[in-house]
Design a protein around this motif. Structure first.
Motif, short mmCIF file in Angstrom:
data_model
loop_
_atom_site.label_atom_id
_atom_site.label_comp_id
_atom_site.label_asym_id
_atom_site.label_seq_id
_atom_site.Cartn_x
_atom_site.Cartn_y
_atom_site.Cartn_z
N LYS A 1 0.83 -1.21 0.00
CA LYS A 1 0.00 0.00 0.00
C LYS A 1 0.86 1.26 0.00
N THR A 2 1.98 1.19 0.73
CA THR A 2 2.89 2.35 0.77
C THR A 2 3.46 2.62 -0.61
N ILE A 3 3.88 1.56 -1.30
CA ILE A 3 4.44 1.70 -2.65
C ILE A 3 3.40 2.24 -3.61
N GLN A 4 2.17 1.71 -3.52
CA GLN A 4 1.11 2.20 -4.40
C GLN A 4 0.84 3.68 -4.18
N LYS A 5 0.88 4.11 -2.93
CA LYS A 5 0.64 5.52 -2.62
C LYS A 5 1.75 6.39 -3.23
N ILE A 6 2.99 5.92 -3.12
CA ILE A 6 4.12 6.67 -3.69
C ILE A 6 3.97 6.79 -5.20
N TYR A 7 3.64 5.65 -5.87
CA TYR A 7 3.46 5.67 -7.31
C TYR A 7 2.33 6.60 -7.73
N ALA A 8 1.23 6.56 -6.96
CA ALA A 8 0.09 7.42 -7.29
C ALA A 8 0.48 8.89 -7.17
N GLU A 9 1.25 9.22 -6.15
CA GLU A 9 1.70 10.60 -5.98
C GLU A 9 2.64 11.01 -7.11
N GLN A 10 3.50 10.09 -7.55
CA GLN A 10 4.41 10.39 -8.65
C GLN A 10 3.65 10.63 -9.94
N GLU A 11 2.63 9.78 -10.18
CA GLU A 11 1.81 9.95 -11.38
C GLU A 11 1.07 11.29 -11.35
N ALA A 12 0.54 11.63 -10.18
CA ALA A 12 -0.18 12.89 -10.04
C ALA A 12 0.75 14.08 -10.25
N ALA A 13 1.98 13.95 -9.72
CA ALA A 13 2.95 15.04 -9.86
C ALA A 13 3.33 15.24 -11.32
#
Length: 204
Positions: A136-148
Motif C-alpha cells: 500500500k505504501t508503494i502504491q501511494k508513492i506511485y500514485a503521488e508520482q503519477e499525479a505530480a
C-alpha cells in the motif's frame, strides 16, 4: 524437527506436511511466520498450494499493481501483479512443519527456508505487520508520482487537503522542475511559492 538415532521414519511422501499444534508451555496456541525460498516464476503456484494445506494459516506473496503492454492484438496496457520480493513466499503456520516433506511435496518449487545456523528462523509478528503495509505504501508513492507528472506549467491546480493552511486553494502553476512546482498565490497578491507537485491536483 529433531530425530533420534535409530528412529524409524515413514517415507516423506507418506508423512504429513504439518504435525502437532504449536503451543506455549501453558498450552496456549500460537503461530509462526517463515520466509520460503522459491524457484523462479513459481511464487504464485507455491502460494496457492500452501493455502490449501492443513496447518497453514496464510501464504502471502507481496505484490503491487503494475501495468504492461499486451503483446498481441490491439496494443494496450493491462494490469498485473508485480512481485515485490521475487523468489520468496511468506507462510504462516499454527502447527509444526516438516521441512523435508515441504521440499519433497513441492516438486522442486520450494528451495529452502530463510534461517540461521541451518535452522528456520521465524519472523516476528510486528515485522510481518510492517511488511504487509509495504504494498500500500508503494502504491501511494506511485500514485503521488503519477499525479505530480500530471502537473504542468500554465494550468490551474488545487492544493490538496493535507497541505496545511493552503489546503483547498486554487493556484496558477507557472513552472515545474524536478517535481517542485512554482505557483502564483492570489491571496498573497499574486506572489509565487514553491510546493512539492505531489500536493497539487489538476483543477477544472
Amino acid at each position: 524437527m529433531g530425530y533420534e538415532i535409530g528412529q524409524q521414519l515413514r517415507p516423506s511422501h507418506h508423512r504429513g506436511l504439518t504435525g502437532d499444534p504449536l503451543q506455549t508451555e501453558l498450552g496456549e496456541p500460537y503461530r509462526h511466520w517463515y520466509i520460503l525460498k522459491v524457484a523462479a516464476l513459481q511464487e504464485f503456484v507455491v502460494q496457492e498450494w500452501l493455502r490449501d494445506e492443513p496447518g497453514v494459516v496464510d501464504a502471502w506473496l507481496p505484490t503491487e499493481k503494475a501495468w504492461r503492454n499486451q503483446p498481441i492484438g490491439r496494443r494496450r496496457r493491462i494490469p498485473y501483479k508485480k512481485k515485490i520480493a521475487p523468489g520468496y513466499v511468506f507462510v504462516c503456520v499454527d502447527r509444526q512443519i516438516a521441512w523435508d516433506v515441504l521440499r519433497h511435496q513441492s516438486n522442486g518449487k520450494v528451495l529452502g527456508v530463510v534461517g540461521r545456523d541451518d535452522k528456520p528462523m521465524p519472523v516476528p509478528e510486528d515485522q510481518m505487520r510492517a511488511m504487509k503495509k509495504l504494498p500500500k505504501t508503494i502504491q501511494k508513492i506511485y500514485a503521488e508520482q503519477e499525479a505530480a507528472r500530471a502537473i504542468v506549467a500554465g494550468m490551474k491546480a488545487r492544493i490538496k487537503d493535507d497541505c496545511g493552511v493552503m489546503a483547498g486553494w486554487v493556484v496558477d502553476v507557472s513552472e515545474v522542475n524536478g517535481g517542485i512546482a512554482k505557483v502564483l498565490v492570489p491571496l498573497f497578491g499574486g506572489r509565487s511559492a514553491k510546493l512539492d507537485a505531489k500536493f497539487l491536483e489538476k483543477h477544472g
